[in-house]
Design a protein around this motif. Structure first.
Motif, PDB file in Angstrom:
ATOM      1  N   ASN A  46      44.883  53.667  37.687  1.00 55.84           N
ATOM      2  CA  ASN A  46      44.362  53.095  38.925  1.00 55.84           C
ATOM      3  C   ASN A  46      43.405  51.932  38.724  1.00 55.84           C
ATOM      4  OD1 ASN A  46      45.517  54.882  41.055  1.00 55.84           O
ATOM      5  ND2 ASN A  46      44.465  56.467  39.882  1.00 55.84           N
ATOM      6  N   ILE A  47      42.684  51.902  37.603  1.00 54.09           N
ATOM      7  CA  ILE A  47      41.678  50.860  37.404  1.00 54.09           C
ATOM      8  C   ILE A  47      42.248  49.776  36.497  1.00 54.09           C
ATOM      9  CG2 ILE A  47      39.385  50.317  36.537  1.00 54.09           C
ATOM     10  CD1 ILE A  47      38.496  53.090  37.257  1.00 54.09           C
ATOM     11  N   HIS A  48      42.433  48.597  37.053  1.00 53.21           N
ATOM     12  CA  HIS A  48      42.908  47.429  36.309  1.00 53.21           C
ATOM     13  C   HIS A  48      41.821  46.360  36.410  1.00 53.21           C
ATOM     14  CE1 HIS A  48      46.813  49.407  36.255  1.00 53.21           C
ATOM     15  NE2 HIS A  48      46.698  49.581  37.561  1.00 53.21           N
ATOM     16  N   LEU A  49      41.216  46.042  35.300  1.00 58.68           N
ATOM     17  CA  LEU A  49      40.052  45.164  35.327  1.00 58.68           C
ATOM     18  C   LEU A  49      40.460  43.720  35.576  1.00 58.68           C
ATOM     19  CD1 LEU A  49      37.874  46.593  32.419  1.00 58.68           C
ATOM     20  CD2 LEU A  49      37.867  47.172  34.846  1.00 58.68           C
ATOM     21  N   SER A  50      39.813  43.127  36.560  1.00 55.10           N
ATOM     22  CA  SER A  50      40.007  41.714  36.888  1.00 55.10           C
ATOM     23  C   SER A  50      38.635  41.077  37.017  1.00 55.10           C
ATOM     24  CB  SER A  50      40.779  41.574  38.208  1.00 55.10           C
ATOM     25  OG  SER A  50      40.871  40.209  38.585  1.00 55.10           O
ATOM     26  N   TYR A  51      38.353  40.128  36.139  1.00 52.26           N
ATOM     27  CA  TYR A  51      37.042  39.488  36.133  1.00 52.26           C
ATOM     28  C   TYR A  51      36.901  38.555  37.334  1.00 52.26           C
ATOM     29  CZ  TYR A  51      36.531  41.103  31.301  1.00 52.26           C
ATOM     30  OH  TYR A  51      36.433  41.871  30.163  1.00 52.26           O
ATOM     31  N   SER A  52      35.767  38.649  38.017  1.00 49.30           N
ATOM     32  CA  SER A  52      35.504  37.766  39.150  1.00 49.30           C
ATOM     33  C   SER A  52      35.184  36.356  38.654  1.00 49.30           C
ATOM     34  CB  SER A  52      34.335  38.300  39.979  1.00 49.30           C
ATOM     35  OG  SER A  52      34.581  39.622  40.405  1.00 49.30           O
ATOM     36  N   MET A  53      35.533  35.356  39.461  1.00 48.66           N
ATOM     37  CA  MET A  53      35.301  33.971  39.083  1.00 48.66           C
ATOM     38  C   MET A  53      33.869  33.574  39.456  1.00 48.66           C
ATOM     39  SD  MET A  53      37.146  31.638  37.570  1.00 48.66           S
ATOM     40  CE  MET A  53      38.811  32.176  37.889  1.00 48.66           C
TER      41      MET A  53
END
Length: 766
Positions: free
Chosen positions: A395-402
């Motif tokens: 469920n947790i897929h890391l996506s870095y914020s811009m």
């Protein structure tokens, strides 16, 4: 919860949820402040990966009013409160993990209910121990083992605490993870400027801060002051912070009164200042930055960690500390001075020794900054996010914020002459002088930003960087690269090949002219003249990257003016790259040289630019073949890997070892820009996705899991080494990051329709 941490309803319905059980503001305690900083950093770094829900911990005698975002408050005096919270947790399908910020005093009134609560949860549990006591008795050991039995993971903040849990509490090593106490990245402004702001001009400042209690042992520093003042009469000791609320409930302000009486007894009224407030973060950090020496005098030998101590080091303070385990772990590499518990004489000698040796204070400050760099809240957020993801990979897929675009450090590094070459941490080092390379890149970046934003302030910097290029041109049309702080060419220009500098300048001028609709006609004319004169040396260039830089400049100029002479020169230079490629290509090694070095992406991108202008299919074929080959090397299945800068990647070498060198921001930036160009021509081929993967290198998706970009300054660290980050934020790295960041929001690709055909200027090179 702060307004900026709120999640919209649509996000709440989609994102996996992490519940954090903890004390939280407006409660005033160390764990509340810690949690607020952690939650904010997680939100800033990963606000589209998961959401954090808070459950504040209270007792019957300690109640607070929270924002509407707080759904549940745990009353540790009430067993039913634990049971109700457990039912809520188990019934929420999107809640994937529970994290508990644990301090024994928080759960003291309800320990049996707390253990039962842990056993009833049907979700993974992370327990962060803020206190780990050594030499436990049977009762304490049993309590900790009971907590650990139900926990999926345990988090501690020092290696010392990890050793205690595994060796003295007999807990499994694999269950315990170290994530250091977070610290704040700050812009290290001049101390004297801040001292003037706080009316501390001319004073040497000692500081301690935190919620006051007798355990702080501040009286030891007061007793040391008379001997310090005899040699340093301008000394001032700041005691910052309110009395701890629990201390106030139990004994009122007796400790503060005791300290004030001691100040009077010792005649220290002119040398001690109490700041009896819980300071806002920004104000607190400014006080720490202006501090000359931070004094930490806890008398508890078992104090596991100190946030105040960590914050002081991260603000560049030279530290004098008693030997709590955290201090011993951090200060053993000349990052501070250790003194015995309750030892005013040692405090006095340590302070006087530091005040007498500015170089030593500076060295300690730098060592401390490098040691604490990995503990920045941004890095703490990355460590926590990876821990969350490890518990629920489905469920947790890391996506870095811009991060927002920030020109602060670019402008800080720029004088009226140009952009300074190097920085000492984040302070410009004017003695390093200037380079044409840096100012050419800065001109490209500011032109890009101006094209995107229309910010009139950009024009000031465009003129500065363009003026620097003009200043560097020699009568033959070539350019000096190295200029000292007085504006004179240095001897270094006589010992290096300047073709790359020529190429970068042609690239910068071509790009500048390509945005001519937004610039004055006079400025465009000056740029075309400089470009024309620079091309006099272009035909004699044969080095790969120099050719590539020039080809990019010719491409951008061709968007403005389809001059046949420019096209002819482009074909001449592109054909040289083709010949190099054919000479080295073996089928398995599809490249222009027998090794991959720096700025590799610029080579296939340059041939793609040549194809966009000439439509010669050979250029396109080699551009795609060479770029795909490069991408195979730098995008392994694990993500993104920059070519290391020590021995590079030789044709006969299969694998690079970590110890062979560092990774440079400029390589990442050029990769992103090349991916952008290829994506503009071949959308839907995965190039855009690789841009994001590469950009995340700056944000912490690298082998150290540490940020390379510093959002507090707008600067970029100079390199990622095998075991540490080079914290200096020089021109090359900072502008490279800015170029990459601008590409992510507004591609460098320009439509040929935006150019204005203008042939009034003859190309004197031909």
């Amino acid at each position: 919860m702060n307004q900026e941490l709120k999640y919209p309803a649509s996000m709440r319905e989609q994102l996996p949820e992490i519940l954090m059980i903890t004390s939280f503001p407006p409660r005033e305690c160390g764990i509340a402040t810690y949690t607020q900083d952690l939650v904010r950093s997680l939100h800033d770094k990963f606000n589209h990966s998961f959401m954090i829900t808070l459950c504040p911990v209270e007792s019957g005698q300690d109640r607070h009013t929270y924002s509407d975002e707080i759904e549940f408050v745990l009353n540790t005096d009430d067993p039913n409160s634990f049971a109700n919270l457990a039912r809520m947790i188990n019934s929420r399908p999107r809640l994937v993990a529970v994290m508990i910020q644990h301090e024994f005093v928080l759960f003291k009134s309800g320990e049996p209910a707390f253990i039962e609560f842990l056993g009833s949860l049907q979700k993974p549990i992370i327990v962060a121990f803020h206190t780990v006591l050594p030499h436990p008795g049977d009762e304490l050991k049993a309590k900790v083992q009971a907590i650990a039995l139900h926990a999926t993971k345990l988090v501690v903040m020092t290696q010392h605490s990890r050793r205690i849990l595994t060796e003295e509490y007999n807990l499994p090593v694999e269950k315990v993870q170290v994530i250091p106490h977070g610290t704040h990245l700050v812009a290290h402004a001049e101390k004297e400027i801040l001292k003037a702001r706080y009316e501390l001009d001319g004073r040497k400042v000692l500081t301690t801060f935190g919620l006051l209690s007798s355990g702080k042992n501040i009286e030891s520093t007061l007793e040391a002051l008379p001997s310090i003042i005899r040699q340093e009469p301008g000394i001032l000791f700041l005691i910052i912070g309110k009395t701890h609320p629990s201390v106030v409930r139990q004994e009122g302000e007796s400790y503060r009164t005791f300290l004030k009486e001691k100040v009077q007894e010792l005649g220290l009224e002119d040398h001690v200042r109490f700041i009896n407030r819980f300071l806002p973060l920004g104000e607190l950090l400014e006080y720490l930055v202006l501090t000359d020496i931070y004094i930490f005098t806890s008398k508890d030998p078992n104090q596991t960690v100190s946030g105040t101590f960590s914050y002081a080091i991260s603000c560049g303070c030279a530290v004098v500390s008693t030997p709590i385990p955290h201090a011993l772990e951090v200060l053993d590499r000349e990052a501070g001075v250790i003194v015995d518990f309750e030892s005013p004489d040692q405090i006095g000698r340590a302070v006087l020794g530091l005040l007498a040796d500015e170089d030593l204070r500076s060295r300690i400050s730098r060592n401390g900054l490098h040691i604490m760099a990995a503990t920045a809240w941004q890095n703490s957020a990355i460590a926590h996010a990876k821990l969350f993801a490890s518990l629920d990979e489905k469920n947790i897929h890391l996506s870095y914020s811009m991060p927002p675009i920030n020109l602060g450090h670019v402008k800080r590094m720029t004088t009226q002459r140009g952009m300074i070459q190097f920085a000492d941490i984040d302070q410009p080092d004017i003695d390093s002088g200037y380079t044409l390379d840096d100012n050419a890149r800065a001109l490209i970046a500011l032109c890009h930003h101006y094209r995107m934003s229309g910010d009139p302030d950009d024009l000031k910097y465009i003129r500065i960087y363009f003026g620097f290029l003009q200043h560097c041109q020699n009568p033959a049309g070539g350019f000096f690269n190295y200029i000292d702080q007085k504006g004179n060419p240095t001897e270094q220009n006589d010992t290096v090949n300047l073709d790359d500098s020529l190429g970068r300048t042609i690239w910068a001028l071509g790009f500048m002219v390509s945005i001519s609709p937004q610039l004055s006609s006079a400025l465009v004319l000056e740029a075309k003249l400089l470009f024309s004169h620079g091309l006099r040396s272009a035909e004699g260039v044969h080095s790969t990257r120099s050719l590539a830089f020039i080809l990019k400049g010719l491409y951008y100029m061709s968007l403005y003016d389809k001059n046949p002479a420019l096209i002819q020169l482009m074909e001449t230079l592109a054909n040289r790259l083709v010949q190099m490629y054919r000479h080295e290509n073996t089928g398995n090694w599809r490249w222009f040289e027998s090794y991959l070095t720096y700025a590799n992406s610029i080579l296939p991108e340059a041939l793609l630019c040549a194809w966009l202008t000439t439509k010669n299919p050979v250029y396109l074929e080699i551009a795609r073949s060479s770029f795909d080959f490069l991408l195979e090397k730098i995008f392994p299945p694990t993500g993104f890997k920059v070519i290391l800068n020590k021995n590079w990647l030789q044709r006969m070498k299969v694998v690079q070892q970590e110890e062979e060198g560092g990774e440079q921001p400029i390589d990442v930036a050029y990769t992103i820009m090349a991916l952008d160009k290829f994506n503009s021509v071949f959308p839907g081929m995965g190039y855009k996705e690789k841009m994001k993967t590469a950009f995340d290198w700056f944000q912490g998706n690298n082998h150290l899991s540490q940020v390379i970009y510093n959002p507090a300054t707008g600067g970029c660290y100079d390199g990622l080494e095998p075991h540490y980050i080079n914290l200096n934020q020089g021109a090359e790295s900072t502008v490279s990051y800015l170029m990459a960041r601008l590409t992510m929001v507004s591609p460098f690709t320009l439509s040929s329709q935006t150019g204005i055909k203008n042939t009034e200027l003859a190309w004197s090179v031909f």
